[in-house]
Scaffold this motif. Structure first.
Motif, mmCIF file in Angstrom:
data_model
loop_
_atom_site.group_PDB
_atom_site.id
_atom_site.type_symbol
_atom_site.label_atom_id
_atom_site.label_comp_id
_atom_site.label_asym_id
_atom_site.label_seq_id
_atom_site.Cartn_x
_atom_site.Cartn_y
_atom_site.Cartn_z
ATOM 1 N N ILE A 1 40.485 32.889 35.806
ATOM 2 C CA ILE A 1 41.649 33.595 36.352
ATOM 3 C C ILE A 1 41.213 34.755 37.237
ATOM 4 N N ILE A 2 40.240 35.520 36.763
ATOM 5 C CA ILE A 2 39.751 36.677 37.521
ATOM 6 C C ILE A 2 39.136 36.244 38.838
ATOM 7 N N VAL A 3 38.317 35.199 38.811
ATOM 8 C CA VAL A 3 37.659 34.711 40.032
ATOM 9 C C VAL A 3 38.692 34.191 41.018
ATOM 10 N N ILE A 4 39.654 33.405 40.544
ATOM 11 C CA ILE A 4 40.681 32.859 41.443
ATOM 12 C C ILE A 4 41.462 33.979 42.113
ATOM 13 N N PHE A 5 41.865 34.981 41.341
ATOM 14 C CA PHE A 5 42.616 36.082 41.930
ATOM 15 C C PHE A 5 41.767 36.853 42.944
ATOM 16 N N SER A 6 40.550 37.212 42.558
ATOM 17 C CA SER A 6 39.704 38.026 43.436
ATOM 18 C C SER A 6 39.383 37.308 44.732
ATOM 19 N N VAL A 7 38.974 36.064 44.601
ATOM 20 C CA VAL A 7 38.579 35.308 45.791
ATOM 21 C C VAL A 7 39.780 35.037 46.690
ATOM 22 N N SER A 8 40.905 34.639 46.104
ATOM 23 C CA SER A 8 42.089 34.333 46.920
ATOM 24 C C SER A 8 42.605 35.583 47.615
ATOM 25 N N ASN A 9 42.608 36.715 46.918
ATOM 26 C CA ASN A 9 43.068 37.952 47.536
ATOM 27 C C ASN A 9 42.196 38.325 48.725
#
Length: 716
Positions: free
Chosen positions: A648-656
């Motif tokens: 979840i953290i990686v998806i949010f950080s990378v997508s942002n």
């Protein structure tokens, strides 16, 4: 007639006086005890001895003992433990002393008095190894051992002499001797001979046997208990299974105490393992248990402590010292060990000539005691499962490594690490995050190298950098989730997640505000004071995180039955209120972004941007919801929890980062009007107080003219 009446009256007065002394003036202490065998029934000696001593010295103290045995009660040891639980919780005024199994000092300790200040001189006589391991609850000495016992090896001396065999000192010697005599006896059609009973019943005695057997496989005499994940433990398991398979049977190894006592009454056994306090047939002699090598052994200490219930009445507390000084005295211990074949915790007694003339002091001097891990929460459940996992290997042919791993998992606190000793999740996550960070850094320097930042117009460059920092710092939470959980880590994780939200979402909110189609004074002020705008939200983060110090995190152990234990951060009620308030505050920011988006949706000029911004807000909201679900609902697998959180953290950080990067660069690449871009970058640079080096004053005036004319700009 008169003389008879007078004499009668004198005797009546004497009787009444004695009744007064005994009933009114005498203080009666009540005690409860349980005895599982005649050999260990020492309580009558103690109580009768004290009552006699009290009368002789006019102490006006009497002790009444409620003695439960296998003969006058249907209770077993487990039932007696439950009886004590009830007494200490519900019926604590009924008794003053309890005699309890020494493994329950932690279980009963909160309800018992500290004895250190009551009989300090008597305590000095006791071997500190015994009382430190069996009598303490936290920092209180709640119990003193009244008697101790241990397991020994009984051997059939005539049978060994018959075949010129020595008493075994190691487990391999026991195996070789047992196999040799078994083969010889079977040739004589003696197929009923018991070579070794093992003594692994499915109860606490079985755990004692197992624990001391592993201890006997330590490397040196002074070595600590072997690591369960070691070759020593594996070898200990293998040799006992080999002895069972080749010299005995599942049935014999699982027999309880009655079978061992029966064997010791007869003469058809070679080696029998049982408690030291047992009268036997004269053919049997006893020695300490074998070990991995000569000179190394192990003996699990069993026995009973005396404890004083802390709810004892005040008038009785004044008499406690007199009572305990006698019951726990060296002279009383001397009397007991000379009458009963038990072990005393006062080791100096085994150096007295008077004692050693009566008993064999050498075996008591040579035992190498090991104490069960009774400080473990819910020890009964722990020892039961420990033994069950071992029995799976010993009797059911379960894998050796699986059995040992399951035993280790009973108390081990697991965590994700970069190492690969348990799994590769931590290493894979670390590599993935480093690769992502490398891509972010490379992309940033690529923009610097190509000069794209000179034409970055979507949001101010400094806010874009802040958003990137927010994404990167959010990734750092994955590293904080690795390793041992600490209170400091818990607070850092909350602070970083809260701060990262601000750094990633506030720039988006700022972009929406400056593009708002209607004139609002607050929005106009924000447009020209973005640092105060960011500071406002940052102060809220700092305030809420400082408030959590009032009710800080706690690290609690999550004990997973038949699984792998791990630790989690936990708040008190007040801490949870602060945390949920912080989450509500973040939710209001998201709602604010969505409300502004709805209003701005009518503007065709920024619909494309709003689609991207809405996607960013949606991904963040969805990520936040998933993290809350993980927090609220229990997932009893620390690996799954880490993988879900990290994903979840990686998806949010990378997508942002990717969407903000794409918006800023794509708008420039698609815009072929280079002069307009130059104008816009001048505008941005003025906003962040960066001077542009121009070749003429005319260009500067033109820039300011364009700055004051929004119709000449495209996105700011």
């Amino acid at each position: 007639m008169f003389k008879i009446s007078k004499k009668y009256n004198i005797w009546l007065l004497i009787l009444l006086y004695n009744l007064y002394i005994y009933v009114v003036k005498t203080i009666t202490f009540n005690a409860i005890a349980y005895s599982y065998s005649e050999e260990t029934e020492v309580y009558s000696i103690l109580i009768n001895g004290f009552n006699k001593y009290s009368r002789q010295n006019n102490l006006d103290i009497d002790i009444h003992l409620n003695l439960l045995t296998i003969y006058n009660s249907s209770n077993e040891i487990k039932d007696y433990r439950s009886t004590l639980d009830f007494i200490l919780q519900k019926d604590y005024e009924r008794y003053d002393f309890i005699f309890y199994d020494l493994i329950y000092s932690s279980r009963f300790g909160s309800n018992l008095l500290d004895l250190k200040n009551i009989i300090p001189e008597e305590i000095k006589e006791y071997n500190p190894i015994f009382i430190n391991s069996t009598g303490y609850y936290k920092d209180k000495l709640v119990g003193l051992p009244i008697f101790l016992d241990f397991f020994v090896l009984y051997y059939n001396e005539p049978l060994l002499n018959k075949y010129n065999q020595k008493v075994p000192k190691t487990w391999n010697e026991l195996y070789d001797t047992g196999k040799y005599i078994m083969e010889k006896e079977r040739k004589k059609n003696n197929n009923n001979i018991i070579i070794y009973n093992g003594f692994f019943p499915d109860e606490e005695n079985g755990f004692c046997s197992l624990y001391e057997h592993i201890y006997s496989y330590r490397e040196f005499v002074n070595s600590t208990f072997p690591d369960l994940n070691s070759l020593s433990t594996e070898n200990a398991f293998k040799i006992i299974k080999k002895i069972k398979d080749d010299l005995s049977s599942d049935e014999i190894f699982q027999m309880k105490a009655n079978f061992a006592m029966d064997c010791l009454d007869k003469e058809n056994s070679l080696f029998i393992k049982f408690v030291n306090a047992k009268k036997t047939n004269s053919v049997y002699k006893k020695t300490i248990l074998p070990g991995v090598q000569e000179g190394i052994s192990g003996a699990t200490i069993i026995g009973y402590n005396i404890g004083v219930i802390k709810y004892i009445k005040e008038e009785k507390k004044n008499k406690l010292k007199s009572v305990l000084s006698y019951l726990c005295s060296k002279s009383m211990q001397r009397t007991i060990i000379m009458e009963k074949p038990i072990l005393s915790a006062i080791s100096s007694l085994y150096g007295e000539e008077e004692v050693c003339q009566k008993i064999d002091c050498e075996i008591y001097k040579n035992i190498q005691p090991v104490f069960r891990p009774t400080s473990i929460v819910d020890y009964d459940n722990y020892s039961n499962k420990y033994l069950n996992y071992f029995n799976g290997y010993l009797f059911k042919n379960d894998s050796l490594h699986d059995s040992i791993r399951n035993i280790i998992d009973l108390t081990k606190i697991h965590s994700i690490s970069i190492g690969t000793s348990e799994n590769i999740v931590g290493l894979f996550t670390a590599i993935s995050i480093f690769l992502i960070l490398a891509c972010i850094i490379v992309s940033f320097f690529f923009l610097l190298y190509k000069g794209f930042l000179d034409y970055f117009i979507f949001i101010p460059i400094d806010f874009w950098i802040m958003s990137m920092v927010g994404s990167v710092s959010f990734l750092s939470v994955c590293f904080l989730e690795m390793g041992t959980v600490t209170v400091l880590k818990c607070h850092f994780i909350q602070f970083i997640m809260s701060g990262s939200f601000t750094l990633t979402v506030v720039p988006i909110l700022y972009k929406l505000i400056i593009d708002y189609p209607k004139e609002i004074k607050l929005f106009e002020w924000i447009s020209s004071n973005r640092y105060y705008f960011l500071l406002f939200f940052s102060m809220f983060d700092i305030l809420f995180n400082l408030l959590t110090i009032i009710s800080p995190f706690k690290v609690i152990d999550k004990i997973i039955p038949d699984g792998q234990n791990y630790q989690v951060c936990s708040f008190s009620v007040l801490g949870n209120i602060i945390l949920w308030t912080l989450l509500l505050y973040k939710l209001l920011i998201i709602i604010g972004c969505l409300c502004i988006m709805i209003v701005e949706w009518k503007s065709n000029e920024i619909k494309y941007e709003l689609n991207i911004l809405f996607t960013i807000i949606f991904i963040f909201s969805f990520s936040l919801i998933l993290l809350l679900i993980i927090y609220i609902f229990e997932i009893n697998n620390y690996i799954y929890i880490f993988i879900l959180k990290s994903t979840i953290i990686v998806i949010f950080s990378v997508s942002n980062y990717a969407f903000i990067f794409y918006l800023g660069i794509n708008m420039e690449v698609c815009d072929k009007n280079w002069s307009k871009r130059t104008i816009n970058v001048n505008k941005v640079k003025y906003n962040i107080d960066i001077s542009i080096n121009t070749s003429s004053v005319t260009n500067r005036e033109e820039d300011f003219t364009n700055f004051n004319n929004p119709s000449n700009t495209t996105g700011y």
